[in-house]
Design a protein around this motif. Structure first.
Motif, short mmCIF file in Angstrom:
data_model
loop_
_atom_site.label_atom_id
_atom_site.label_comp_id
_atom_site.label_asym_id
_atom_site.label_seq_id
_atom_site.Cartn_x
_atom_site.Cartn_y
_atom_site.Cartn_z
N THR A 221 59.98 75.56 30.07
CA THR A 221 60.23 74.13 29.91
C THR A 221 60.54 73.76 28.46
O THR A 221 61.38 72.88 28.20
CB THR A 221 59.00 73.34 30.40
N GLU A 222 59.88 74.43 27.52
CA GLU A 222 60.16 74.14 26.10
C GLU A 222 61.58 74.58 25.73
O GLU A 222 62.26 73.89 24.95
CB GLU A 222 59.14 74.84 25.23
N ALA A 223 62.02 75.69 26.28
CA ALA A 223 63.40 76.13 26.02
C ALA A 223 64.40 75.12 26.58
O ALA A 223 65.43 74.83 25.96
CB ALA A 223 63.63 77.50 26.63
N ALA A 224 64.10 74.58 27.77
CA ALA A 224 64.99 73.58 28.35
C ALA A 224 65.02 72.30 27.50
O ALA A 224 66.07 71.68 27.33
CB ALA A 224 64.53 73.25 29.77
N GLN A 225 63.86 71.92 26.95
CA GLN A 225 63.81 70.75 26.08
C GLN A 225 64.65 70.96 24.82
O GLN A 225 65.36 70.07 24.37
CB GLN A 225 62.36 70.43 25.71
N LEU A 226 64.58 72.16 24.26
CA LEU A 226 65.38 72.47 23.07
C LEU A 226 66.87 72.42 23.38
O LEU A 226 67.68 72.10 22.49
CB LEU A 226 64.99 73.84 22.51
N ASP A 227 67.23 72.74 24.60
CA ASP A 227 68.64 72.70 25.01
C ASP A 227 69.10 71.29 25.35
O ASP A 227 70.27 71.09 25.72
CB ASP A 227 68.87 73.60 26.21
N GLY A 228 68.17 70.32 25.26
CA GLY A 228 68.55 68.93 25.49
C GLY A 228 68.33 68.42 26.89
O GLY A 228 68.83 67.35 27.25
N ALA A 229 67.59 69.16 27.70
CA ALA A 229 67.34 68.72 29.08
C ALA A 229 66.34 67.57 29.08
O ALA A 229 65.36 67.58 28.34
CB ALA A 229 66.81 69.88 29.91
N GLN A 233 65.61 66.28 34.49
CA GLN A 233 66.34 67.53 34.73
C GLN A 233 65.40 68.72 34.75
O GLN A 233 65.56 69.63 35.57
CB GLN A 233 67.41 67.71 33.64
N ILE A 234 64.40 68.73 33.90
CA ILE A 234 63.42 69.83 33.88
C ILE A 234 62.66 69.87 35.21
O ILE A 234 62.42 70.95 35.77
CB ILE A 234 62.45 69.66 32.70
N PHE A 235 62.30 68.68 35.70
CA PHE A 235 61.54 68.63 36.96
C PHE A 235 62.37 69.17 38.13
O PHE A 235 61.89 69.99 38.92
CB PHE A 235 61.10 67.20 37.23
#
Length: 321
Positions: A221-229, A233-235
């Motif tokens: 989830t942290e990697a997705a946040q760094l990619d701008g998600a 979108q993460i959920f």
């Protein structure tokens, strides 16, 4: 009402015979294991023998007996062929029970899973996660009969102008509306019964799904946040696919439990006002009206409907391993 030993003597005799047979089997197994070495497969079969005996006496024999009764007349004595099954799919009351059961099986698992998932996602990262999950789990501690009584008071009706004791009608009157008989008006009364079932089962879904969500790796989830998600979108793209096996378990468990729904209907409406389901209609036909054949036919139908779901659940659990 006192217990009449003389009247119950045949049943007590059958019970004693069953206990004696089970004890004899256990003693024979112990003697066989004590007398000498037994191969591993043979020892396993010997140890499983008591359980197999109980399954045969408690499930297989009654199941076959029910299947035979489903082909007999209302008194369970004369051969009737497929008449009971024809009645099941042609009688208006039986069709209402089938329709309501389908509605329950579709709505209860979907609503229970949705409410549990939303609640779990909201509290899983909270500091008060344990307290929040404990609160939503409280209704599950209550029996279905108790939950039915609670919600029967929530839906209670009094004529206009009288003091309303039902919470829902109190709210309606407070906002200027007219009180309604929520459990009488069909088909909406089925939805109000479904709400009761969802209320009792949402905690089960929330606890399981909260554990599954907490197990999703934070690195992902942290990697997705760094990619701008975004959180949404993460959920939908990470959390939901990751907890899919748990979602499947929850849905299948709710489907199986919903097929057997009886207590809520019996407590809140008694199956009146077009609220009957298969399990309740089976009880009425077999024990209230004395039509054993029809009750047995409904029991067979219930077994046929539940079996594929159980088989799919077992297969899914094996694949998950």
């Amino acid at each position: 009402m006192s217990f009449d030993v003389v009247a119950q003597q045949p049943k007590l005799l059958y019970l004693l015979q069953g206990i004696a047979a089970f004890t004899a089997v256990v003693c024979l197994i112990l003697v066989a294991l004590h007398r000498g070495p037994v191969r591993r497969r043979g020892a396993a079969l010997l140890l499983l023998a008591p359980a197999l005996l109980l399954l045969t006496a408690g499930l297989l024999v009654p199941g076959l007996r029910t299947l035979m009764l489903s082909f007999t007349d209302g008194e369970g004595g004369t051969w009737a062929g497929l008449d009971n099954y024809v009645w099941m799919f042609t009688d208006p009351e039986a069709l209402i029970a089938l329709r309501n059961t389908l509605a329950w099986v579709v709505l209860v698992p979907l609503l229970t899973t949705a409410v549990g998932l939303l609640y779990a996602a909201a509290v899983v990262r909270s500091r008060f996660r344990g307290l929040a999950l404990s609160l939503v789990l409280l209704p599950m501690v209550m029996s279905f009969v108790g939950a039915g009584l609670v919600w029967k008071f929530v839906y209670a009706y009094r004529p206009a102008g009288a003091d309303q004791i039902g919470l829902l009608n109190q709210l309606v009157v407070a906002f200027g509306g007219e009180p309604r008989q929520w459990l009488v008006e069909s088909p909406w009364n089925v939805l109000f019964l479904v709400v009761t079932m969802v209320w009792t089962q949402a905690g089960f879904a929330a606890v399981l799904l909260a554990g599954a969500i907490a197990a999703v790796p934070r690195e992902t989830t942290e990697a997705a946040q760094l990619d701008g998600a975004s959180p949404r979108q993460i959920f939908w793209r990470i959390t939901l696919p990751s907890i899919r096996p748990t979602l499947l378990v929850v849905v299948l468990a709710e489907v199986i439990g919903t097929f057997k729904a009886f207590d809520v209907v019996k407590t809140m409406t008694g199956g009146q006002f077009d609220t009957g389901v298969i399990a309740h209609e089976m009880y009425d036909q077999a024990f209230r009206y004395g039509r054993t054949g029809r009750g047995a036919a409904l029991a067979v139908l219930l077994f046929v409907l539940v079996t594929p779901v159980v088989a799919y659940q077992v297969r899914a659990q094996r694949r998950a391993r």
